[in-house]
Design a protein around this motif. Sequence first.
Motif, PDB file in Angstrom:
ATOM      1  N   THR A  87       0.835  -1.205   0.000  1.00  0.00           N
ATOM      2  CA  THR A  87       0.000   0.000   0.000  1.00  0.00           C
ATOM      3  C   THR A  87       0.865   1.248   0.000  1.00  0.00           C
ATOM      4  N   PHE A  88       2.108   1.111  -0.405  1.00  0.00           N
ATOM      5  CA  PHE A  88       3.067   2.213  -0.463  1.00  0.00           C
ATOM      6  C   PHE A  88       2.503   3.477  -1.091  1.00  0.00           C
ATOM      7  N   PRO A  89       1.695   3.392  -2.167  1.00  0.00           N
ATOM      8  CA  PRO A  89       1.234   4.620  -2.823  1.00  0.00           C
ATOM      9  C   PRO A  89       0.410   5.538  -1.930  1.00  0.00           C
ATOM     10  N   ILE A  90      -0.153   5.064  -0.839  1.00  0.00           N
ATOM     11  CA  ILE A  90      -0.964   5.947  -0.011  1.00  0.00           C
ATOM     12  C   ILE A  90      -0.116   6.729   0.977  1.00  0.00           C
ATOM     13  N   TYR A  91       1.146   6.374   1.118  1.00  0.00           N
ATOM     14  CA  TYR A  91       1.982   6.996   2.123  1.00  0.00           C
ATOM     15  C   TYR A  91       2.709   8.225   1.606  1.00  0.00           C
ATOM     16  N   THR A  92       2.651   9.284   2.390  1.00  0.00           N
ATOM     17  CA  THR A  92       3.561  10.399   2.187  1.00  0.00           C
ATOM     18  C   THR A  92       4.955   9.931   2.568  1.00  0.00           C
ATOM     19  N   ALA A 101       7.949   7.689   6.588  1.00  0.00           N
ATOM     20  CA  ALA A 101       6.637   7.549   5.962  1.00  0.00           C
ATOM     21  C   ALA A 101       5.535   7.872   6.962  1.00  0.00           C
ATOM     22  N   ARG A 102       4.450   8.432   6.450  1.00  0.00           N
ATOM     23  CA  ARG A 102       3.246   8.632   7.242  1.00  0.00           C
ATOM     24  C   ARG A 102       2.059   8.424   6.317  1.00  0.00           C
ATOM     25  N   SER A 103       0.907   8.112   6.918  1.00  0.00           N
ATOM     26  CA  SER A 103      -0.213   7.649   6.097  1.00  0.00           C
ATOM     27  C   SER A 103      -1.050   8.767   5.508  1.00  0.00           C
ATOM     28  N   VAL A 104      -1.084   9.944   6.130  1.00  0.00           N
ATOM     29  CA  VAL A 104      -1.993  10.990   5.662  1.00  0.00           C
ATOM     30  C   VAL A 104      -1.293  12.338   5.667  1.00  0.00           C
ATOM     31  N   GLY A 105      -1.273  13.009   4.515  1.00  0.00           N
ATOM     32  CA  GLY A 105      -0.831  14.385   4.451  1.00  0.00           C
ATOM     33  C   GLY A 105       0.674  14.577   4.503  1.00  0.00           C
ATOM     34  N   VAL A 106       1.093  15.740   4.038  1.00  0.00           N
ATOM     35  CA  VAL A 106       2.514  16.081   4.018  1.00  0.00           C
ATOM     36  C   VAL A 106       2.782  17.096   5.122  1.00  0.00           C
ATOM     37  N   VAL A 107       3.692  16.759   6.018  1.00  0.00           N
ATOM     38  CA  VAL A 107       4.103  17.668   7.078  1.00  0.00           C
ATOM     39  C   VAL A 107       5.618  17.666   7.152  1.00  0.00           C
ATOM     40  N   ARG A 108       6.163  18.669   7.830  1.00  0.00           N
ATOM     41  CA  ARG A 108       7.619  18.803   7.895  1.00  0.00           C
ATOM     42  C   ARG A 108       8.199  18.427   9.246  1.00  0.00           C
ATOM     43  N   ALA A 143       9.328  15.916  12.080  1.00  0.00           N
ATOM     44  CA  ALA A 143       9.728  14.516  12.209  1.00  0.00           C
ATOM     45  C   ALA A 143       8.811  13.758  13.159  1.00  0.00           C
ATOM     46  N   ASN A 144       8.272  14.439  14.144  1.00  0.00           N
ATOM     47  CA  ASN A 144       7.401  13.778  15.125  1.00  0.00           C
ATOM     48  C   ASN A 144       6.120  13.232  14.513  1.00  0.00           C
ATOM     49  N   GLU A 145       5.745  13.726  13.331  1.00  0.00           N
ATOM     50  CA  GLU A 145       4.495  13.320  12.693  1.00  0.00           C
ATOM     51  C   GLU A 145       4.654  12.099  11.793  1.00  0.00           C
ATOM     52  N   TYR A 146       5.859  11.580  11.676  1.00  0.00           N
ATOM     53  CA  TYR A 146       6.082  10.420  10.810  1.00  0.00           C
ATOM     54  C   TYR A 146       6.125   9.158  11.650  1.00  0.00           C
ATOM     55  N   ASN A 147       5.477   8.116  11.143  1.00  0.00           N
ATOM     56  CA  ASN A 147       5.288   6.889  11.916  1.00  0.00           C
ATOM     57  C   ASN A 147       6.381   5.847  11.680  1.00  0.00           C
ATOM     58  N   TYR A 148       6.957   5.880  10.494  1.00  0.00           N
ATOM     59  CA  TYR A 148       7.898   4.824  10.118  1.00  0.00           C
ATOM     60  C   TYR A 148       9.214   5.446   9.653  1.00  0.00           C
ATOM     61  N   TRP A 149      10.302   4.789  10.038  1.00  0.00           N
ATOM     62  CA  TRP A 149      11.633   5.310   9.747  1.00  0.00           C
ATOM     63  C   TRP A 149      12.563   4.192   9.278  1.00  0.00           C
ATOM     64  N   GLY A 150      13.473   4.572   8.375  1.00  0.00           N
ATOM     65  CA  GLY A 150      14.547   3.664   8.012  1.00  0.00           C
ATOM     66  C   GLY A 150      15.695   3.782   8.994  1.00  0.00           C
ATOM     67  N   GLN A 151      16.747   3.027   8.742  1.00  0.00           N
ATOM     68  CA  GLN A 151      17.878   2.985   9.665  1.00  0.00           C
ATOM     69  C   GLN A 151      18.872   4.116   9.428  1.00  0.00           C
ATOM     70  N   GLY A 152      18.749   4.788   8.302  1.00  0.00           N
ATOM     71  CA  GLY A 152      19.629   5.907   7.987  1.00  0.00           C
ATOM     72  C   GLY A 152      20.810   5.505   7.123  1.00  0.00           C
ATOM     73  N   THR A 153      21.290   6.466   6.340  1.00  0.00           N
ATOM     74  CA  THR A 153      22.470   6.248   5.513  1.00  0.00           C
ATOM     75  C   THR A 153      23.344   7.497   5.591  1.00  0.00           C
ATOM     76  N   GLN A 154      24.641   7.294   5.766  1.00  0.00           N
ATOM     77  CA  GLN A 154      25.565   8.406   5.973  1.00  0.00           C
ATOM     78  C   GLN A 154      25.927   9.051   4.645  1.00  0.00           C
ATOM     79  N   VAL A 155      25.839  10.363   4.619  1.00  0.00           N
ATOM     80  CA  VAL A 155      26.324  11.150   3.479  1.00  0.00           C
ATOM     81  C   VAL A 155      27.404  12.089   4.006  1.00  0.00           C
TER      82      VAL A 155
END
Length: 123
Positions: free
Chosen positions: A28-33, A98-105, A107-119
């Motif tokens: 259901t990836f397409p529904i996620y911001t 990722a979050r399920s509804v709407g675009v916000v800026r 970080a507290n509003e996002y439900n799912y996170w990856g492990q991170g990648t160093q740049v």
Amino acid sequence: QVQLVESGGGLVQAGGSLRLSCAASRRTFPIYTMAWFRQIPGKEREFVAAVSGSGISTYYADSVKGRFAISRDNAENTVYLQMNSLKPEDTAVYYCAARSVGVVRSANEYNYWGQGTQVTVSS
């Protein structure tokens, strides 16, 4: 649950480019911001860019506008961050979120996170 796995980080000279990828586990990836954040030690996680579920709407932090581009391929359950004209101040760990509804800026509003990648951008 959505599992996110980032890739594509690395070391690059100032002025160079990198492309980050974030693969999502859920059909259901397409529904996620989807968004990218970055963080350096001792500082809060900073919004970089976000894209709506359809991919039509994109949002950027002022510090990366005109240099970075976020996009998504819903058929591949993947979001990308193309980073051009990189600067040493872009050095950070970059996280996909990722979050399920709407675009916000926030970080507290996002439900799912990856492990991170160093740049790392050298001067």
